[in-house]
Structure formats: structure tokens, C-alpha cells
Scaffold this motif. Structure first.
Motif, short mmCIF file in Angstrom:
data_model
loop_
_atom_site.label_atom_id
_atom_site.label_comp_id
_atom_site.label_asym_id
_atom_site.label_seq_id
_atom_site.Cartn_x
_atom_site.Cartn_y
_atom_site.Cartn_z
N ARG A 2 0.84 -1.21 0.00
CA ARG A 2 0.00 0.00 0.00
C ARG A 2 0.87 1.26 0.00
NH1 ARG A 2 -3.21 -3.10 3.44
NH2 ARG A 2 -2.23 -2.22 5.28
N HIS A 3 1.93 1.22 0.84
CA HIS A 3 2.77 2.42 0.98
C HIS A 3 3.68 2.64 -0.21
CE1 HIS A 3 2.21 3.96 5.12
NE2 HIS A 3 1.57 2.83 5.20
N SER A 4 4.21 1.56 -0.74
CA SER A 4 5.19 1.65 -1.84
C SER A 4 4.85 0.59 -2.87
CB SER A 4 6.61 1.40 -1.31
OG SER A 4 6.86 2.17 -0.17
N PRO A 5 3.87 0.87 -3.74
CA PRO A 5 3.37 -0.17 -4.65
C PRO A 5 4.46 -0.80 -5.53
CG PRO A 5 1.96 1.78 -4.69
CD PRO A 5 3.15 2.14 -3.86
N ASP A 6 5.56 -0.08 -5.77
CA ASP A 6 6.60 -0.65 -6.65
C ASP A 6 7.67 -1.44 -5.91
OD1 ASP A 6 5.44 0.60 -8.73
OD2 ASP A 6 6.71 2.41 -8.59
N ALA A 7 7.60 -1.43 -4.59
CA ALA A 7 8.73 -1.99 -3.84
C ALA A 7 8.86 -3.50 -3.99
CB ALA A 7 8.61 -1.62 -2.36
N ILE A 8 7.72 -4.18 -4.17
CA ILE A 8 7.79 -5.64 -4.28
C ILE A 8 7.23 -6.05 -5.64
CG2 ILE A 8 6.86 -7.80 -3.33
CD1 ILE A 8 6.94 -6.42 -0.56
N TYR A 9 7.95 -6.90 -6.35
CA TYR A 9 7.48 -7.32 -7.67
C TYR A 9 7.85 -8.78 -7.87
CZ TYR A 9 12.41 -6.63 -9.00
OH TYR A 9 13.77 -6.71 -9.06
#
Ligand code: ME8
Length: 680
Positions: free
Chosen positions: A114-121
Motif C-alpha cells: 500500500r505504501h510503496s506499490p513498486d517496492a515488491i514485484y
């Protein structure tokens, strides 16, 4: 007035091997900090725990024929029992297999998304994997061999979740710049900064091939890979995971961010690079300080299970307690570890040096000062603390001990000691405290020698003042040294007629001159009885041997040796035949034998086992002469990992029974049997 909190952590320990003195080093140091901070009025939370997931645990359990859950249940108890034995005052103990921890890890990922949508992929992971040992050998596609079995590892390619660590390089560098004490000691900060400046690669944080782990939220084919899971324990253990954002628990709100994560130097990148990046991505505050201490070396290398050069803490504590006839082992070990090495640098562990320190600083130093002081108060003043007269204060020279200037100089010493504790410089703190023992205590007594002759008439004022002075010195030392040697200082505190728990005293409010005249002191009982070095070292080694023969939890990264529960006579702990079959017992013939220098117990043997001649060190020298064993057929355990005893390599173990008095009786044969025959 609201109480300030102080939250500190040790790493959570891998639950696949028994803790040794090196593992206990972090925990003991943190315990000294926790006690110190409590004595400064903080509401202290002190967390440790066990790291219970991962391939190594899976494999180790499989080898023992038990489930991973059974293995970690068994092993976490060994940790808890040791911390109890060492008097470690933990307030929180996390197990990563608990449901609370799993929920916290999953919540952390959801929150991060939620906070950093790109952080995990999700992306393709390529690495080398050993299918025989179920081990991720490397994170690159380059050919590599398995470090365990030596066979070529297979290239595997699977979809994994990745954390975009590369996106945090600038943020981390800004953090280090704004908060240069984020990592300590300073030279470690420099290492971390250079590592980050060189560029960061994204890290895989899930795995498909592993089953023993926390399922990925909404994608249970994946489990979390070790470090994301392990680091989260610092927040899960204090209540993170409640509410949609995970931070609803009031205790978590009070305690987080941690004041310090204390760790060993080899895991600094995970703590000073990965962990702050994981937290930034989740929008959570960062810990205030990471302190990396050095290694405890034994026989010139890092003490570690995989190298086999370990000493356990239990035999040390128990041997000291037994030989001193009093509970001194914990203090002896704590004092030695914290005093001998500058915290932050590597230090050597040696049983001889431990006993030397104990006898010099604890038995002859503090212990002796305490017994002399109390004995004199009994002998000359009927067991009551005397009052200092005006005459004493006015006497040139001697009077300085009772002057405002003296009070001021004691304050300066206290400030230096407290500063050292605040900086985790235990060795400097202890050094300064023992200066007090020597200069205000021993030296004053030897200068004025009150025991040289009975006090003369007219000298009462002098004896009164002197006794008060050394008793007040002792009271000071007891308070100041309590975080380092809690057991003995509590005893001294009580002997001085002080009430309550010493741990409840405010070390930061200690003042010179508060020992009340008229206080009734207790009987002088030796707080640190002297022990004999050779006997102590041999007793520690013998007790250590018992542990090694006993319940070995599965080793870290090597095949399990004969790991069975210790069977007390009549105990019902049974093993399957497949476990017994793992122990390779063979007939050997002793070709030569000689005593190991510096010990009465150990004998170095060369044993012919048919296929080869083995050097084996056996604890039989007190019961047999070399001549009695040469030519004798004995039983040996042939498939034990080699290890060193008193610096001499031992490649196997000679089987012996133990008499009730502890002496060994070699196992042998009546009929003839060829050398090398297997026992089954
Ligand atoms: O690293 N000297 O666990 P661990 C000093 N599970 N310290 C030593 C030491 C030695 N010879 N041997 C071990 C792990 N230690 C992970 C941590 S945290 C989220 C996960 C210290 O059981 C080591 O440096 O291998 C570390 O601080 C601690 O023992 C636990 O090590």
C-alpha cells in the motif's frame, strides 16, 4: 511523569544448533545494557528469539527422522534454558514459527504494497540449487558445486517475489549522512556506506522450492525467504501485526522504533541495509542504532558450530559453581567476556584466561575487599557501620576522603562509568570500577593497615572513619558493577545491610556518602571463593565432553552425527534402528599413546582401524597410563566430525563406560576380533 522506554534486541538465533559461548556473547552484552538502562529508570524491553524456518531446519529434521516443528520445538527450549541459566532478563522471546509472527510478516508485506506499490514485484529468479541437499547454493546462474556434497548444483529458475532494494540506495545514503551513529562502531558505518555506494541489487524474498516457511499472503505456493522473515521478528515480537496497518498494538506504539539492535559483525548488511529499506518501504520508523560487535575467537578462528571449535556456556557456569561451592559461574563468565575484550572488536576466548581473570579481579580483588571490610566491621564495631567524626574530616591528608572535593571526584568517576555503559564500552566501565576497588579500597587499607595491630586507645575515630570509607566504597562498587556481575553485587548489597533489589536502585542517582552509620551488616561470606586453575579447566572440559555426548540438536550445515537424547539411567528416550545405524562403531587397536601436555585428563592415541591409523584424543589419562592402553583393542566412533581438544585434533572417539565417581572404563573384547570390524 511518564517513564521512558528503552527497547533493545539480540538477533534471533538459528534454531538448528546448540548455542555456544559465541552465541551467548550478544545476549550477555545486551543483558548488561538492559540491566543498566533499568537502573537508569527506563521501562526496558529486551527481545531475543529463535529463527526457525528455512532449508537447513527442514534438512536437519529430515535427517533426525522428525518433523521441522518437532526439531525447532526441541531446540528453542535449549536456548530458553540457557538464557535462564545465565540469568538473562528477557522480556520478549519470538519464535518465527508462531502464528503472531506469521501474521506480522504477512501484514508487513501488505502494508508495504500500500505504501510503496513498486517496492515488491514478481520476477524470474535464477540460481543454483542442490537437489540432494535441498540447498540454494548461489543466487547466480554461474555453475557452482554444493558446499555440502560437492556435486554440481542444478540451475533452477522460478518465479519469486523481489524487493526493489536498488531503489533505496539514495535514501539509505541520506540516512547514513544525517545519522552517522546509525551504525556503530564508526568503522562499521564506513563499511556499510561503501557497500551501498557501490550499488545495490534487488533481493529475492520468497521461494517456491521450500515448504518450511511462512506462506506469502494470497499466494501460498511461495514462502518467505529467510531474512525478510527473520528481521520482522524485531517488530512482531512486540506486537506488530494488529489492525489493518499492523501497528494498532499499544505496546508496539510505545516501544518501536528500537533503541538498538545489537548484532555480530557478519550480519551487519542485513541490519544496516536491508532492514531499514524494508521499513522505509512499509512507512515504518527505523531503529535508532545498529551496534555490531566483533567475534569471539577460539583457537584463532570464529567460534562456530560448523568449524567445531566451540565451547559451551553451561559447563563453564556449572564448573565454577561446583568448584567455588557458590553461585559464581554466571558472574565469572559475564565479567570475563565484557572485561577482556573491547566491545566491537574481536576477542579471544580461553578457559585459562577466564579462570585467571576470575581469581585476580573477582576473588582477590572485589571479593577480598568485601570479606575484609565486613570482617573488620564485625571485629572492631560489632557489625555496625560506624560514623565519621569531625576529627577524621579535619585530619590533614586522611581528611580528604570526607571532603566535598572527594565527593566531586567520585562523581566524575561515576559520570565516566555511566558514559562507558551508554557507549557499550563495558571493558572501560569495568576497568574504571576496578580502579575504584584498587584505589579507594585496597590501597586505602594497605596504606593505613588497620589490621596490623589492634586499634589503640584514642584511635577509635580513625578506625570508624576508615571502616565507613571502605564500606561506602563497596556500596558504590556494588551499584556500579551490578549490570556486569548481578549475582555477587546483590550479595554484597545484602551483606552491607542494604534492603531490596539492587537492580531497583538508580545507578544514575548514586551519591557518595549515603551509607548510613548504624547500619547492621551481614556475616562476611566469600562472594568469590578462589578456584584452582588446572582443576577448573579440566572440570570445564570434562563437563563439556558430557554435553557433546548428550543431546545434540541438529548441526547447522553438516550431516547430523549421532544425535540422540541423553539417556539418564532408566530414561525412556528411544531411537529407531536407523538412527543407531548412523553411528559407525569400529574395533581399533591402540598403536601409541601419550599424555596431552597441560592436562591430567587427556591422552593422545594413534588407533589402527583397519583402513587407516587415526589420531584420537581420549579423556582417560587420569585412569590409565599410556603403557596400559598400547596394544589394547578398543571401540571407537569412527564417523565423528574431527575436533580439537587442547589444540590437538581428535579424529573420532574412544568408547568408555563411566563409573559413579566419573572415572572412565575402556570398552574392550574378551574374544579376539579383527581390527576394523564394525559393531552393530
Ligand atoms: O545470524 N562470536 O543467527 P546465529 C560472537 N538467525 N558472536 C557470535 C559468534 C561468535 N563466535 N557466533 C555467533 C543469525 N555469534 C540469524 C540472525 S536476526 C534477524 C537473524 C552471534 O544463530 C552472531 O554474530 O547464526 C549473531 O549476532 C548471533 O550470535 C546469532 O547468530
Amino acid at each position: 511523569m511518564t517513564t521512558k522506554t528503552y527497547y533493545l534486541t539480540t538477533p534471533i538465533y538459528y534454531a538448528n544448533s546448540r548455542p555456544h559461548v559465541g552465541s551467548a556473547y550478544t545476549t550477555i552484552a545486551c543483558d548488561a545494557v538492559a540491566r543498566y538502562k533499568r537502573m537508569c529508570g527506563y521501562d526496558v524491553a529486551y527481545l531475543s528469539g529463535t529463527d526457525e524456518h528455512g532449508v537447513n531446519i527442514e534438512r536437519a529434521a529430515e535427517k533426525l527422522g522428525i518433523t521441522p516443528a518437532e526439531l525447532v520445538d526441541r531446540n528453542q527450549k535449549i536456548f530458553r534454558d540457557l538464557w535462564k541459566l545465565l540469568g538473562i532478563q528477557l522480556t520478549h522471546f519470538v519464535r518465527t514459527t508462531s502464528t503472531e509472527h506469521a501474521r506480522a510478516v504477512q501484514t508487513l508485506v501488505r502494508r508495504t504494497r500500500r505504501h510503496s506499490p513498486d517496492a515488491i514485484y514478481k520476477a524470474k529468479y535464477e540460481g543454483r540449487y542442490c537437489i540432494y541437499d535441498n540447498l540454494y547454493v548461489s543466487d547466480s546462474a554461474e555453475p557452482a558445486n554444493c558446499p555440502l556434497c560437492g556435486r554440481p548444483a542444478e540451475l533452477i529458475s522460478e518465479e519469486n517475489y523481489f524487493f526493489r532494494l536498488s531503489a533505496y540506495q539514495e535514501k539509505l545514503l541520506t540516512l547514513y549522512q544525517k545519522q552517522p551513529d546509525f551504525v556503530q562502531p564508526d568503522f562499521r558505518m564506513n563499511e556499510v556506506r561503501s557497500f551501498v555506494e557501490a550499488g545495490l541489487k534487488d533481493v529475492s524474498i520468497s521461494r517456491k522450492a521450500i515448504k518450511w516457511g511462512i506462506p506469502w499472503p494470497d499466494d501460498p505456493e511461495h514462502v518467505f525467504y529467510v531474512w525478510y522473515d527473520a528481521l520482522s521478528s524485531y517488530i512482531s515480537g512486540i506486537g506488530f501485526g494488529e489492525g489493518p496497518e499492523g501497528d494498532a498494538n499499544p505496546r508496539f506504539k510505545e516501544l518501536w522504533p528500537a533503541d538498538v539492535h545489537m548484532i555480530g559483525k557478519e550480519i551487519i548488511r542485513f541490519h544496516a541495509v536491508y532492514w531499514p529499506a524494508f521499513l522505509m518501504a512499509a512507512g515504518l520508523p527505523l531503529p535508532k542504532r545498529i551496534f555490531a560487535h566483533g567475534w569471539l575467537l577460539f583457537e584463532q578462528e570464529k567460534m562456530s558450530k560448523s568449524k567445531g571449535n566451540i565451547a559451551y556456556a553451561e559447563p563453564i557456569v556449572n564448573a565454577f559453581d561446583e568448584l567455588a561451592g557458590a553461585k559464581v559461574g554466571n558472574d565469572a563468565l559475564r565479567y570475563y567476556l565484557l572485561r577482556e575484550t573491547v566491545f566491537g572488536q574481536d576477542g579471544n576466548f580461553s578457559r585459562e584466561a577466564l579462570v585467571t581473570r576470575y581469581n585476580a579481579d573477582l576473588a582477590n580483588g572485589l571479593g577480598n575487599l568485601a570479606s575484609r571490610t565486613l570482617a573488620m566491621i564485625h571485629q572492631y564495631r560489632g557489625g555496625q557501620v560506624p560514623e565519621v567524626s569531625q576529627k577524621a574530616k579535619d585530619t590533614p591528608g586522611f581528611g580528604r576522603f570526607f571532603s566535598p572535593e572527594w565527593s566531586e571526584s567520585t562523581k566524575k568517576a561515576r559520570v565516566r562509568i555511566l558514559h562507558s555503559y551508554d557507549e557499550f564500552q563495558f571493558s572501560a566501565a569495568a576497568g574504571e570500577i576496578w580502579e575504584i576497588v584498587a584505589n579507594w579500597g585496597d590501597q586505602v587499607l594497605s596504606t593505613y593497615q588497620p589490621w596490623a595491630k589492634e586499634p589503640q586507645p584514642g584511635q577509635e575515630w580513625f578506625v570508624d572513619a576508615l571502616l565507613w570509607l571502605v564500606a561506602e566504597t563497596l556500596r558504590h562498587v556494588a551499584v556500579l558493577a551490578h549490570p556486569i556481575i548481578p549475582d555477587a553485587t546483590q550479595k554484597i548489597w545484602e551483606q552491607l545491610g542494604q534492603t531490596g533489589k539492587l537492580g531497583d536502585q538508580r545507578i544514575d542517582q548514586l551519591k557518595w556518602g549515603e551509607l548510613r552509620p548504624g547500619t547492621r551488616v551481614g556475616r562476611p561470606e566469600a562472594v568469590f571463593p578462589r578456584i584452582e586453575k588446572k582443576e577448573a579447566v579440566e572440570r570445564m572440559e570434562a563437563m563439556e565432553e558430557e554435553i557433546r555426548k548428550g543431546p545434540a540438536p541438529a548441526p547447522k550445515a553438516e550431516p547430523a552425527a549421532a544425535a540422540s537424547a541423553p539417556a539418564a539411567p532408566g530414561a525412556t528416550s528411544r531411537i529407531g534402528i536407523e538412527d543407531f545405524a548412523k553411528v559407525e562403531l569400529r574395533v581399533g587397536e591402540v598403536k601409541s599413546a601419550e599424555r596431552v601436555a597441560g592436562t591430567d585428563r587427556l591422552m593422545k592415541l594413534v588407533v589402527d582401524i583397519g583402513t587407516e591409523q587415526r589420531q584420537i584424543v581420549a579423556g582417560i589419562a587420569a585412569a590409565y597410563t599410556p603403557e596400559q592402553v598400547v596394544g589394547r583393542k578398543v571401540v571407537i566412533v569412527a564417523n565423528l566430525e574431527p575436533r580439537k581438544l587442547r589444540g590437538v585434533e581428535s579424529n573420532g572417539m574412544v568408547v568408555a563406560a563411566t563409573r559413579p565417581d566419573g572415572s572412565p572404563v575402556l570398552c574392550t573384547f574378551i574374544e579376539d576380533v579383527p581390527v576394523g570390524s564394525r559393531l552393530k
